[in-house]
Design a protein around this motif. Structure first.
Motif, mmCIF file in Angstrom:
data_model
loop_
_atom_site.group_PDB
_atom_site.id
_atom_site.type_symbol
_atom_site.label_atom_id
_atom_site.label_comp_id
_atom_site.label_asym_id
_atom_site.label_seq_id
_atom_site.Cartn_x
_atom_site.Cartn_y
_atom_site.Cartn_z
ATOM 1 N N THR A 47 0.879 -0.704 -0.196
ATOM 2 C CA THR A 47 0.116 -0.501 -0.171
ATOM 3 C C THR A 47 1.111 1.485 0.199
ATOM 4 N N GLN A 73 -7.102 -11.383 1.710
ATOM 5 C CA GLN A 73 -7.923 -10.372 1.173
ATOM 6 C C GLN A 73 -7.731 -8.868 1.152
ATOM 7 N N GLU A 74 -6.641 -8.401 2.249
ATOM 8 C CA GLU A 74 -6.110 -6.964 1.883
ATOM 9 C C GLU A 74 -5.745 -6.823 0.619
ATOM 10 N N LYS A 76 -6.416 -8.643 -2.462
ATOM 11 C CA LYS A 76 -8.024 -7.834 -3.664
ATOM 12 C C LYS A 76 -8.219 -7.014 -3.511
ATOM 13 N N LYS A 77 -8.409 -5.954 -2.220
ATOM 14 C CA LYS A 77 -8.572 -3.938 -2.178
ATOM 15 C C LYS A 77 -7.579 -3.612 -3.017
ATOM 16 N N ASP A 79 -6.179 -2.270 -6.124
ATOM 17 C CA ASP A 79 -6.462 -1.518 -7.484
ATOM 18 C C ASP A 79 -5.437 -2.020 -8.102
ATOM 19 N N LYS A 82 -5.058 -5.967 -8.779
ATOM 20 C CA LYS A 82 -6.133 -6.949 -8.993
ATOM 21 C C LYS A 82 -6.061 -7.553 -9.646
#
Length: 128
Positions: A47, A73-74, A76-77, A79, A82
């Motif tokens: 991030t 899950q993080e 996949k958030k 962009d 993806k």
């Protein structure tokens, strides 16, 4: 720096990290292996460093602080990641883990191998 591909390994086991990196280098020396020691470190790197776009992410399931499913899950958030394949890399051969991680967006599941030769064969499949 971006002539070769980058593989991001997220695994809390130092031995597994070293074996994975050595085998990967023997399979394809042009692929750089970047390592995070757990899910929190990995998500933080992904991030904060927006120029860090690994071509492949290998993710362990059983880690302290944030396990592989939460980490997946993080990831996949984010962009820009993806389309990045996330391959679960775990000692677990539980069908429920395989199904659950696929449902969460993992593109593949690789069981950790007890033999270096077997791991080499499996990684060669990904990086041919």
């Amino acid at each position: 720096m971006k002539n070769g591909k980058t593989c991001f390994l997220i695994d809390d086991d130092i031995d597994d990290q070293e074996i994975f990196a050595l085998v990967l280098k023997s399979v394809n020396p042009s692929i750089a292996c970047v390592v995070a020691n757990d899910g929190i470190e990995a998500v933080s790197k992904l991030t904060k460093e927006e120029t860090f776009n690994p071509d492949y992410i290998f993710l362990d399931l059983n880690m302290p602080r944030m396990d592989g499913k939460e980490c997946l899950q993080e990831i996949k958030k984010i962009d820009r990641l993806k389309e990045t394949p996330v391959i679960i890399y775990s000692t677990s051969s539980e069908q429920k883990d395989i199904i659950e991680t696929r449902n969460l967006g993992a593109s593949d599941y690789l069981e950790k191998q007890s033999s270096v030769a077997e791991l080499k064969k499996r990684l060669a499949h990904f990086f041919k």
